[in-house]
Structure formats: structure tokens, C-alpha cells
Write an enzyme that holds these catalytic residues in place. Structure first.
Site, mmCIF file in Angstrom:
data_model
loop_
_atom_site.group_PDB
_atom_site.id
_atom_site.type_symbol
_atom_site.label_atom_id
_atom_site.label_comp_id
_atom_site.label_asym_id
_atom_site.label_seq_id
_atom_site.Cartn_x
_atom_site.Cartn_y
_atom_site.Cartn_z
ATOM 1 N N HIS A 126 0.822 -1.230 0.000
ATOM 2 C CA HIS A 126 0.000 0.000 0.000
ATOM 3 C C HIS A 126 0.850 1.271 0.000
ATOM 4 C CE1 HIS A 126 -3.581 -2.334 0.387
ATOM 5 N NE2 HIS A 126 -3.306 -2.762 1.611
ATOM 6 N N ASP A 163 -2.926 -10.737 -2.318
ATOM 7 C CA ASP A 163 -3.498 -10.226 -1.065
ATOM 8 C C ASP A 163 -4.986 -9.930 -1.272
ATOM 9 O OD1 ASP A 163 -2.201 -8.769 1.624
ATOM 10 O OD2 ASP A 163 -4.078 -7.858 0.976
ATOM 11 N N HIS A 165 -6.452 -7.345 -0.345
ATOM 12 C CA HIS A 165 -6.552 -5.914 -0.612
ATOM 13 C C HIS A 165 -5.728 -5.549 -1.846
ATOM 14 C CE1 HIS A 165 -7.066 -6.360 3.841
ATOM 15 N NE2 HIS A 165 -8.150 -5.659 3.549
ATOM 16 N N ASP A 244 -4.595 -12.855 3.730
ATOM 17 C CA ASP A 244 -5.802 -12.383 4.409
ATOM 18 C C ASP A 244 -7.078 -12.681 3.640
ATOM 19 O OD1 ASP A 244 -4.737 -10.613 2.582
ATOM 20 O OD2 ASP A 244 -4.821 -8.870 3.893
#
Length: 308
Positions: A126, A163, A165, A244
């Protein structure tokens, strides 16, 4: 030739509060599972070095690198965004995490390791060229990618991000770099609420609805990633390995299981063996419930190092 396993005690000194999900125990959960399953017997352990300023600036603006250093507190916390804090050890840990990707790149390209897994934190995908966010400070995997391209002279490198995200920071840095193909899957409608529209032609983004499960995840890899990777013919592959999306992790809701992480790793290994001399560097991103994190990372590493 053994695979490389790279970590450092400094990565456990960074913490953002007792109730924060991105916790130091994540490192130990993975290490313990690799030890229990005997996978560490097939790996050479290395301590992550500190990334140099010049290495960090391959991915980030010089002003941003200086700003992160300037904001490290002498005690307590400095708030970076609503979910992200620095403690007195964060800057050191972040430099170790990025340095792990650099060392892994060196080891694999020089033929001193077949593949490498970096069990490090804080995560990185990120972090944009001039921004820290989403638990991330420096974009570890992109630092490694730029090292492979700019220092070792590779011409084509792929980044795989599974991931839950979207790796918005990686996309922010790499979307104008034609030497990189980034393939990612992520859950739609969750942080960072981006990725549905790719920023560049070298971005293969697959946004999956909540509760998609194994079938949709595997289809997206087979139908979108693999054809793009075969056309691109990467000389090396980097992985942003976030776990995740597991059905026991409440950070997301994709409903994946350990077998899905083993399966996707096997697809990546096939591409690497065909086009990239088997060269892969994998860096830990997400995964916040310790038991499924450890099990999923072990499933990933088992296939990555060829112990399956």
C-alpha cells in the site's frame, strides 16, 4: 541449492498498539509453522540488511524517504493514517523489510538461492511513491523489483499480488514502467477501494466479489494472469504474498483456504520455470489471524521451494 529464508528481529520491534492486527506475532506464527513442518530444513536463513537510501529511492521519492525518517518518534506513536502508526523502531524495521527484498533479489539472480521467501514486516504494497498507508511504509517488493531492473539489468519482471486488498501502492509506482507486468486479485469494496480500473496497460487487475471462493479465484488466475504472463515472458517473478483472503481471516471475505495458496503458487512456479529460470522472490504482505496465516504461508512456501 537451498531456498533463502530472510527475516530479522527488528521486524518484531515495530508495533502499532496491543489491539492492532498487524502485530509482531505474525512473524513468529509463520516461523513456527515453517519449523514445525520441517520446511526450514530446506532453506538457508539470512538476516535482512538495512535498505540503503539509494535503494529506497528506486521506488520512492527522496523527499518521502526523508520524511519517514524525520517522523520517527523517540517514544510513543506517530499517527500516519487512521490505521497506521510509527513507534521508535518502525523506521529500522521498514528498512529491514525493504532490505530483505534487495538481499533476496541478489541471492536469486546470482544463483546463490533458487527462490527466496521474506518473512518481514511492516508490509509494503500500500506504500506509494510518496505515501505511507494501510500498515505500509516502504514498498518492499517494488524496492526489490527496481533493484532487479536498475542494478542487475533485467528487462522484464512480473509482480504477482494475491493479497485480499488491492496493492494500490505498487500500482502507483509501477503503472508507467513497461518493464513490469503486475497481476493481482483482490476483494472488491474493501480497503483501499481501488483497482477496478487499471492505471496502465501493464496492470492486470481482477476484482473479485465477496465470498467468491476458490473456484472464482482460480478461474481468474487461469483466465487472466497466465495468458498475460505467457505473453510477457518475465525474466524474474516477485510475489506480494498476502494471506488475508483466507476464510478464517476477518480482514477479508473471499473464502480462500490453504490449498488455494498452494495452487496459485504452483501456477507461478510453472511460469517461472518456463520463462524466468525458476527465479522467484516472495515477500509477506497481509494475513492477520495467526493460525491460518501460519498454515497458509507454509502451504505457499512448501510449493515455492519444491518440497511439495
Amino acid at each position: 541449492m537451498l531456498a533463502a529464508y530472510i527475516t530479522h528481529p527488528d521486524c518484531q520491534k515495530h508495533e502499532m498498539g496491543v489491539d492492532h492486527p498487524e502485530a509482531p506475532a505474525r512473524i513468529g506464527a509463520i516461523n513456527d509453522q515453517l519449523l514445525i513442518t520441517g520446511l526450514l530444513d530446506y532453506m538457508q536463513s539470512y538476516e535482512a540488511p538495512l535498505a540503503s537510501t539509494a535503494q529506497l529511492e528506486q521506488a520512492h521519492s527522496p523527499l518521502f524517504v526523508r520524511d519517514v525518517e524525520a517522523h520517527r518518534p523517540s517514544s510513543g506513536y506517530v499517527q500516519v493514517d487512521p490505521d497506521t502508526r510509527m513507534n521508535p523502531f518502525t523506521f529500522q524495521a521498514a528498512k529491514r523489510a525493504a532490505g530483505a527484498a534487495v538481499l533476496a533479489t541478489d541471492l536469486v539472480i546470482k544463483g546463490e538461492a533458487r527462490v527466496a521467501f521474506c518473512n518481514v514486516r511492516p508490509p509494503g504494497h500500500h506504500a506509494g511513491r510518496a505515501s505511507a498507508a494501510g500498515f505500509c511504509f516502504f514498498n518492499n517488493v517494488v524496492v526489490g523489483i527496481r533493484h532487479a531492473l536498475n542494478v542487475h539489468g533485467l528487462e522484464r519482471v512480473a509482480l504477482i499480488d494475491f493479497d485480499v486488498h488491492h496493492g494500490n501502492g505498487s500500482e502507483n509506482i509501477l503503472h508507467e514502467d513497461p518493464r513490469v507486468l503486475m497481476c493481482s486479485t483482490f476483494e472488491e469494496g474493501v480497503y483501499p477501494f481501488s483497482g477496478a480500473v487499471p492505471m496502465g496497460p501493464n496492470m492486470i487487475n481482477v476484482s473479485l466479489p465477496s465470498r467468491s471462493g476458490s473456484k472464482a479465484f482460480r478461474a481468474s488466475v487461469s483466465e487472466t494472469w497466465i495468458p498475460a504472463l505467457e505473453k510477457f515472458k518475465p525474466q524474474m517473478i516477485f510475489i506480494s504474498a498476502g494471506f488475508d483472503g483466507h476464510r478464517e481471516d476477518d480482514m477479508g471475505n473471499l473464502g480462500l483456504v490453504e490449498d488455494d495458496y498452494a495452487w496459485v503458487t504452483a501456477q507461478i512456479v510453472k511460469v517461472a520455470n518456463t520463462y524466468a529460470q525458476g527465479r522467484i522472490v516472495s515477500c509477506l504482505e497481509g494475513g492477520y489471524v495467526l493460525s491460518p496465516l501460519g498454515r497458509s504461508a507454509a502451504a505457499h512456501v512448501k510449493v515455492l521451494i519444491g518440497a511439495d
